[in-house]
Enzyme design. Sequence first.
Site, short mmCIF file in Angstrom:
data_model
loop_
_atom_site.label_atom_id
_atom_site.label_comp_id
_atom_site.label_asym_id
_atom_site.label_seq_id
_atom_site.Cartn_x
_atom_site.Cartn_y
_atom_site.Cartn_z
N LYS A 112 0.84 -1.21 0.00
CA LYS A 112 0.00 0.00 0.00
C LYS A 112 0.88 1.26 0.00
CE LYS A 112 -3.90 -2.30 2.25
NZ LYS A 112 -4.65 -2.58 3.48
N GLN B 203 -4.88 -1.21 9.65
CA GLN B 203 -4.82 -2.53 9.04
C GLN B 203 -5.44 -3.58 9.96
OE1 GLN B 203 -3.83 -3.17 5.93
NE2 GLN B 203 -3.97 -5.38 6.06
N ASP C 233 -11.33 3.06 4.07
CA ASP C 233 -11.79 1.67 3.98
C ASP C 233 -13.30 1.59 3.76
OD1 ASP C 233 -9.86 -0.38 4.18
OD2 ASP C 233 -9.49 0.12 6.29
N1 GUN Z 1 -7.03 -6.44 6.12
C1 GUN Z 1 -7.34 -7.18 5.03
N2 GUN Z 1 -8.02 -6.45 4.13
C2 GUN Z 1 -8.15 -5.22 4.65
C3 GUN Z 1 -8.75 -4.01 4.19
O1 GUN Z 1 -9.33 -3.92 3.11
N3 GUN Z 1 -8.66 -2.95 5.04
C4 GUN Z 1 -8.05 -3.02 6.25
N4 GUN Z 1 -8.04 -1.93 7.01
N5 GUN Z 1 -7.49 -4.13 6.71
C5 GUN Z 1 -7.54 -5.22 5.90
#
Ligand code: GUN
Length: 281
Positions: A52, A96, A119
């Site tokens: 990311k 996350q 998100d």
């Molecule tokens: N962990 C796995 N997928 C995601 C996501 O799309 N967002 C977040 N914040 N954590 C994750």
Amino acid sequence: MILIDGKKIAAELREELRQEVVGLKAKHSKIPGLTVILIGDMAPSQIYVRMKEKAANEVGLKSEVIRYPEAVEEKTVLDKINELNKDENISGILVQLPLPKHIDKQKVIETILPGKDVDGFHPMNVGNLSSGYESSVPCTPLGCYLMIKKIEPNLSGKKAVMIGRSNLNGKPMAQLLLKENCTVTITHSKTKDLKAECLEADIIVAAVGIPELVKADWVKKDAIVIDVGINKTENGIVGDVAFDEVSKVARALTPVPGGVGPMTIACLLKNTIECFKRSQK
Ligand code: GUN
């Protein structure tokens, strides 16, 4: 069969976003900023967060990762989120998941300002999406949606079947397809006859975490099949769809890896830019 090349579509989207950031920088004399909070040292989360960060830098966003040890107190994290909420240089905040057990996930999600919730997990964004108002949309279903639209721009009247009802994917995916006038079915572990449901579908989105669950004889000829699964097996990483056999019947199918994954990350950047633009209005 069309192999839906998520890697390529994501690269195109990132290039569009990169150009958009150049324009935003000229217009507002500032650039969108993304802050990711990573707690603990779980290997998959570490890898995702690194990807990311790299993608954010590539399109010219400001990006920062704040790392905490597994034992960090919930209050420390909530205080940091409140600080980031007030910081005008931060357009988007992502914590996350998964989180350690002693930290209340919902409390964390609800502390992030809805306008900075890249998100789309905050109840305000969830509600706005389901009511059809402007909102952040969770990155994975948004990526799936963009790939489906590339294959079939007019989804009106199509029958779409979600496998899995998670807040992360199944439910928001259903909302996006409902908005496109699909007839949507959300299936889950208690669904009586999953194969029969899938056989009705023009679009299948599989997100359950069961290796190669969806077989060729579950898929209608010419269906679009999106595979969200990432399952570690003895034979390496496989999706929720039996790729080789389903590729013989489907109209279009995403590979694993190289399908949904790259799109999810590109959509996080897209959401960060959208949050920035809404904050400048
Ligand atoms: N962990 C796995 N997928 C995601 C996501 O799309 N967002 C977040 N914040 N954590 C994750």
